[in-house]
Each structure stands twice: as C-alpha cells, then as structure tokens.
Design a protein around this motif. Structure first.
Motif, short mmCIF file in Angstrom:
data_model
loop_
_atom_site.label_atom_id
_atom_site.label_comp_id
_atom_site.label_asym_id
_atom_site.label_seq_id
_atom_site.Cartn_x
_atom_site.Cartn_y
_atom_site.Cartn_z
N LEU A 15 48.01 -41.61 40.96
CA LEU A 15 49.19 -42.48 40.83
C LEU A 15 50.37 -41.61 41.22
CD1 LEU A 15 50.74 -45.02 39.85
CD2 LEU A 15 50.76 -43.98 37.55
N PHE A 16 51.00 -41.92 42.36
CA PHE A 16 52.06 -41.05 42.89
C PHE A 16 53.43 -41.68 42.63
CE2 PHE A 16 54.78 -38.87 45.85
CZ PHE A 16 54.27 -37.57 45.85
N GLY A 44 51.14 -56.12 41.53
CA GLY A 44 51.01 -56.98 42.71
C GLY A 44 49.75 -56.69 43.50
N LEU A 45 48.79 -55.99 42.85
CA LEU A 45 47.56 -55.60 43.57
C LEU A 45 46.34 -56.34 43.04
CD1 LEU A 45 48.23 -51.75 43.61
CD2 LEU A 45 48.40 -53.31 45.56
N THR A 46 45.38 -56.60 43.94
CA THR A 46 44.13 -57.21 43.49
C THR A 46 43.20 -56.12 42.97
OG1 THR A 46 43.09 -56.93 45.64
CG2 THR A 46 44.32 -58.99 45.28
N ARG A 47 42.19 -56.52 42.26
CA ARG A 47 41.18 -55.59 41.75
C ARG A 47 40.51 -54.83 42.91
NH1 ARG A 47 38.94 -53.26 36.98
NH2 ARG A 47 37.93 -51.67 38.21
N GLU A 48 40.26 -55.57 43.96
CA GLU A 48 39.63 -54.97 45.15
C GLU A 48 40.51 -53.87 45.76
OE1 GLU A 48 39.00 -57.93 48.08
OE2 GLU A 48 36.94 -57.29 48.46
N GLN A 49 41.80 -54.17 45.86
CA GLN A 49 42.73 -53.18 46.43
C GLN A 49 42.76 -51.92 45.56
OE1 GLN A 49 46.10 -55.92 46.57
NE2 GLN A 49 46.38 -55.43 48.74
N LEU A 50 42.79 -52.11 44.24
CA LEU A 50 42.83 -50.95 43.35
C LEU A 50 41.54 -50.15 43.44
CD1 LEU A 50 44.52 -52.13 40.04
CD2 LEU A 50 45.28 -50.31 41.56
N ASP A 51 40.39 -50.84 43.51
CA ASP A 51 39.11 -50.15 43.60
C ASP A 51 39.03 -49.32 44.88
OD1 ASP A 51 38.12 -50.90 41.18
OD2 ASP A 51 37.06 -52.68 41.94
N GLY A 52 39.59 -49.87 45.95
CA GLY A 52 39.47 -49.18 47.25
C GLY A 52 40.53 -48.10 47.46
N ALA A 53 41.49 -48.02 46.52
CA ALA A 53 42.62 -47.10 46.75
C ALA A 53 42.31 -45.67 46.33
CB ALA A 53 43.83 -47.59 45.95
N LYS A 54 42.80 -44.72 47.10
CA LYS A 54 42.81 -43.32 46.64
C LYS A 54 44.21 -42.97 46.14
CE LYS A 54 40.30 -39.98 48.47
NZ LYS A 54 39.21 -39.87 47.49
N MET A 55 45.22 -43.51 46.83
CA MET A 55 46.61 -43.25 46.45
C MET A 55 47.25 -44.55 45.96
SD MET A 55 47.52 -40.04 47.07
CE MET A 55 49.28 -39.99 47.34
N ILE A 56 47.66 -44.58 44.71
CA ILE A 56 48.43 -45.71 44.20
C ILE A 56 49.89 -45.26 44.22
CG2 ILE A 56 48.77 -47.28 42.24
CD1 ILE A 56 45.84 -46.48 41.38
N LEU A 57 50.63 -45.77 45.19
CA LEU A 57 51.99 -45.29 45.44
C LEU A 57 52.99 -46.16 44.70
CD1 LEU A 57 51.59 -45.00 49.32
CD2 LEU A 57 51.51 -43.09 47.70
N TRP A 58 53.85 -45.53 43.93
CA TRP A 58 54.92 -46.27 43.24
C TRP A 58 55.88 -46.85 44.28
CZ3 TRP A 58 54.89 -47.37 38.21
CH2 TRP A 58 56.06 -47.87 37.62
N LYS A 59 56.39 -48.05 44.01
CA LYS A 59 57.30 -48.67 44.98
C LYS A 59 58.72 -48.11 44.79
CE LYS A 59 58.52 -53.35 46.61
NZ LYS A 59 58.89 -52.96 47.91
N GLY A 60 58.90 -46.88 45.20
CA GLY A 60 60.21 -46.24 45.13
C GLY A 60 60.49 -45.51 46.43
N HIS A 61 61.74 -45.22 46.67
CA HIS A 61 62.10 -44.54 47.92
C HIS A 61 63.47 -43.89 47.77
CE1 HIS A 61 64.15 -48.43 48.23
NE2 HIS A 61 65.07 -47.75 48.92
N CYS A 62 63.81 -43.02 48.71
CA CYS A 62 65.14 -42.42 48.74
C CYS A 62 66.06 -43.32 49.55
CB CYS A 62 65.06 -41.03 49.39
SG CYS A 62 66.69 -40.38 49.82
N SER A 63 67.22 -43.64 48.95
CA SER A 63 68.12 -44.58 49.63
C SER A 63 68.84 -43.92 50.81
CB SER A 63 69.12 -45.16 48.64
OG SER A 63 69.58 -44.15 47.78
N VAL A 64 68.73 -42.63 50.95
CA VAL A 64 69.30 -41.95 52.13
C VAL A 64 68.22 -41.83 53.21
CG1 VAL A 64 70.35 -39.81 52.96
CG2 VAL A 64 70.90 -40.66 50.65
N HIS A 65 67.13 -41.15 52.90
CA HIS A 65 66.09 -40.93 53.92
C HIS A 65 65.40 -42.22 54.35
CE1 HIS A 65 66.56 -36.86 52.24
NE2 HIS A 65 66.30 -36.49 53.47
#
Ligand code: 13P
Ligand code: SF4
Length: 383
Positions: free
Chosen positions: A193-194, A227-248
């Motif tokens: 979980l990143f 907002g993810l399905t069970r299938e998407q979570l099972d297949g994921a290696k990286m669960i990325l938080w929905k955040g970002h830098c407002s500059v970059h």
C-alpha cells in the motif's frame, strides 16, 4: 520576459502574499520584506546563536533563505543531517511541515525544531489523513488482505501516517530510495500500500522494478473499498493512494514534446513525482539531489529542460552558467507552501531564538514519535 538567470519568468506571481497573514503565526514583530537590513540581521542572529543552531534548507527554498542554510538537500539528506546533529539545541527547518516533523522525530528530546512559518504545509501530505488510512487498512483486513500488504509511505506524509507504517510492519521512503524501500517491502509481503503519492509509487514500480501498469491500482479514499473490485485488489501488487504533488502533477507529456521541438538536442530531466506519461517521455528521472548531481556531471554546452520546482531550476541556471537550463513547462508554478518560508520569517525565528523565545516549535507526541521513528529508522538503514 527573463529573469537574471536568463530563465523565462513564467509564473512569478503565483501563490499567496507571504505577508498576508502577518501577525497570525508570528507573535511579536515580523520584519517588513522591504527592510534593507534583513540579510545583516539574519547574519547577526546566526552568529549570536553559533553552534547552538543548525539550519537545514530544502532545495525548493528561496535563494534569500538558502543562503543561510548550513546544509541544503533533498528530503532524505535533510533527514539524515537532522539525525546527525545531536549537539544542536535548535534546528531551524527551512522546508515544509512534514520535514520538520521528521526532524523532530529523529532528534533528541532536548533539541527544538522550528519551522519559520507554520503555513508551510504540503498539499500532497494533506491528501492522506490518518483516519482515511486506518479505514483503508480495515477494509483490506475485511478482504483478508492486510497480512499480505506492507504499507510504505513517502516522506511527504504526516507523522501519524509514518507511525501507522511503523506499527504495521512498514517503512518510509523518499524519492531517492523508493526502489530500495519497495524491494524491502516485497521481501516481506506480496502487495504494497503506497502512500500518498501515486506517481512516485507507479513510476518506481513500473520503470525500475518491472511491475506492470495493470498490477498498479489506485485506491480512492473517498469511495467504498477504494473504488476497486475484489478482482482488481487480488491482481494488484501496488495499491497506490490517490494522492499527488500539486506542483509536479502539472507537468505534461505535451510540454516534453514541445521543448524537444523548441530546443533540439535537449535532455529532459524530471522528478519522479511527475505523472507516468511525463516520466516515460523524459531522458532522466530522479530526486532533487539526483537532478543537481546530473547537472554537475553534464558537459559544458549541454542543454537541459528540468521538470521540478522553479526555485531549484532557477538556482541550477545560476550554478551552471556553462550549460543551458530551461524550465520544462511554462504553466507550472512555484511550490507556494515551500515559498512561505521567506527572509522575514527566518529573521523573526532566529532573532526570537536569540532572545530565548522558541517560536513555531514543531513537536510530535511520544507514541507517534516512537512508531514513526521505527519506520524512519528502517528507511535510514536500507542498504
Ligand atoms: P525530494 O526532496 O525527495 O526530492 O522531494 C521533493 C519534494 O517534493 C519535497 O517536497
Ligand atoms: Fe508538497 Fe509538492 Fe510542494 Fe513538495 S513540491 S512540498 S510534494 S506540494
């Protein structure tokens, strides 16, 4: 229009008036920005404090502030430096809130960390709150996945998110060691979980570790189950938080195409907080410290378009006048919160310390400090 460095002066008006909240954070007198004696006052206050004071400056700080830093660096180097100065009574952190918190966690109880303007926060760090992350962890536990997931948080997060990672077998990373932190995490779990920067997580996983884009899913804390399905979570290696830098996050792939058209032979060098499609089109990607080293090692006459914060890009133009340095995208702004730390706030903080008054001290409570330090120490001892 051009600056003294020859760089286009695209966006100098961005951000807020740094003195508009004068008096809100600053008990006592905040000096006027127009005071011609400010540089001398900062010099005198620094000299009076001597070895009791250590000033850290992030590369995105204004030149007027950077000139008083004992050490400049990226977030990783500054965390190391804060931890390595047990003799300094006062650490004045010219950077943003999460950096000052990390410094407080990594320094001794008797040391005081000061952030010259408390309004110097970080919009990315604010995109992951402790309650949201706890709810996410509960949802992953309900799905029977929490034991398989290692939480990894970017340095650009609040102390309680770092503590969450410490408590749950995770680690902190910065943009200069994200690959090593992810290797560490995948030795201990099947998924990561990143937090909170989806771009750094995705760029590191896909471009440096061979993880596919399909194995990277984005967890939206505002939707049930991210907002993810069970299938998407099972297949994921990286669960990325929905955040970002407002500059970059504002640099675009079109800007890379455009600069290549305008400046034949240009090298495009960007920070990994940029979006994946931008990083894919760039020639080089790395932390602020990497960007500086890359320019240092580049041959005279080489041409560079840099995708990172404008204070640093302007400084690079001054540091390397034998190379051509351009700002990648004319629509991108300064980091307005980094810019909150200006010379009047620095003078005010230093002169207050000379008078024995510790202003704008950043303190993290004992339990949060303990667990956040566990996660930070794991990072500091990465190979
Ligand atoms: P680094 O200092 O790790 O390069 O990160 C840049 C940044 O956005 C700091 O806020
Ligand atoms: Fe936060 Fe981005 Fe500013 Fe860094 S540059 S302090 S990540 S908003």
């Amino acid at each position: 229009m051009a600056t003294q460095t020859g760089l286009p002066l695209f966006v100098l008006g961005q951000g807020t008036d740094p003195h508009s909240e004068k008096g809100v954070d600053c008990p006592g007198e905040l000096p006027e920005a127009s005071d011609p004696g400010l540089v001398e006052r900062a010099r005198k206050a620094k000299a009076a404090l001597g070895d009791r004071l250590f000033v850290l400056g992030h590369h995105y700080q204004r030149d007027e502030v950077i000139q008083f830093a004992d050490v400049t660096g990226d977030s990783f180097k500054l965390a190391q430096q804060a931890a390595a100065r047990p003799e300094a009574e006062y650490i004045v952190f010219c950077g943003v809130h999460f950096m000052a918190e990390s410094a407080d966690i990594l320094t001794g109880d008797a040391q005081r960390v000061v952030l010259p303007d408390l309004a110097a926060g970080c919009s990315m760090a604010d995109m992951a709150t402790f309650d949201q992350v706890e709810d996410t962890w509960d949802a992953l536990a309900d799905a029977g996945l929490a034991e398989k997931v290692i939480p990894v948080t970017y340095m650009n997060s609040s102390a309680d998110i770092k503590a969450f990672c410490g408590r749950n077998g995770g680690v902190v990373c910065t943009s200069s060691n994200a690959r090593r932190a992810l290797d560490w995490a995948f030795e201990r779990g099947e998924k990561v979980l990143f937090l909170p920067d989806q771009h750094l997580g995705r760029n590191t996983a896909v471009l440096e570790m061979g993880i596919s884009l399909e194995e990277c899913v984005v967890w939206n804390p505002h939707r049930p189950n991210g907002g993810l399905t069970r299938e998407q979570l099972d297949g994921a290696k990286m669960i990325l938080w929905k955040g970002h830098c407002s500059v970059h996050g504002r640099f675009t792939a079109d800007a890379v195409d455009d600069v290549r058209r305008r400046i034949p032979g240009v090298n495009v060098l960007v920070h990994p907080e940029c979006r994946h499609e931008v990083v894919l089109k760039a020639d080089y990607v790395g932390s602020t410290e990497y960007i500086i080293k890359k320019l240092e090692a580049a041959p005279a006459g080489s041409k560079w378009a840099i995708g990172t914060e404008l204070n640093l890009v302007k400084r690079l133009g001054q540091m390397f006048p034998d190379k051509s340095v351009s700002f990648l995208d004319k629509t991108v702004c300064y980091c307005s919160t980094m810019n909150r730390i200006d010379l009047p706030h620095l003078v005010w903080a230093l002169e207050s310390l000379v008078l024995g008054e510790v202003v704008n001290q950043i303190t993290v409570d004992a339990d949060t400090t303990h667990w956040a330090k566990v996660a930070l120490d794991r990072m500091l001892s990465l190979p």
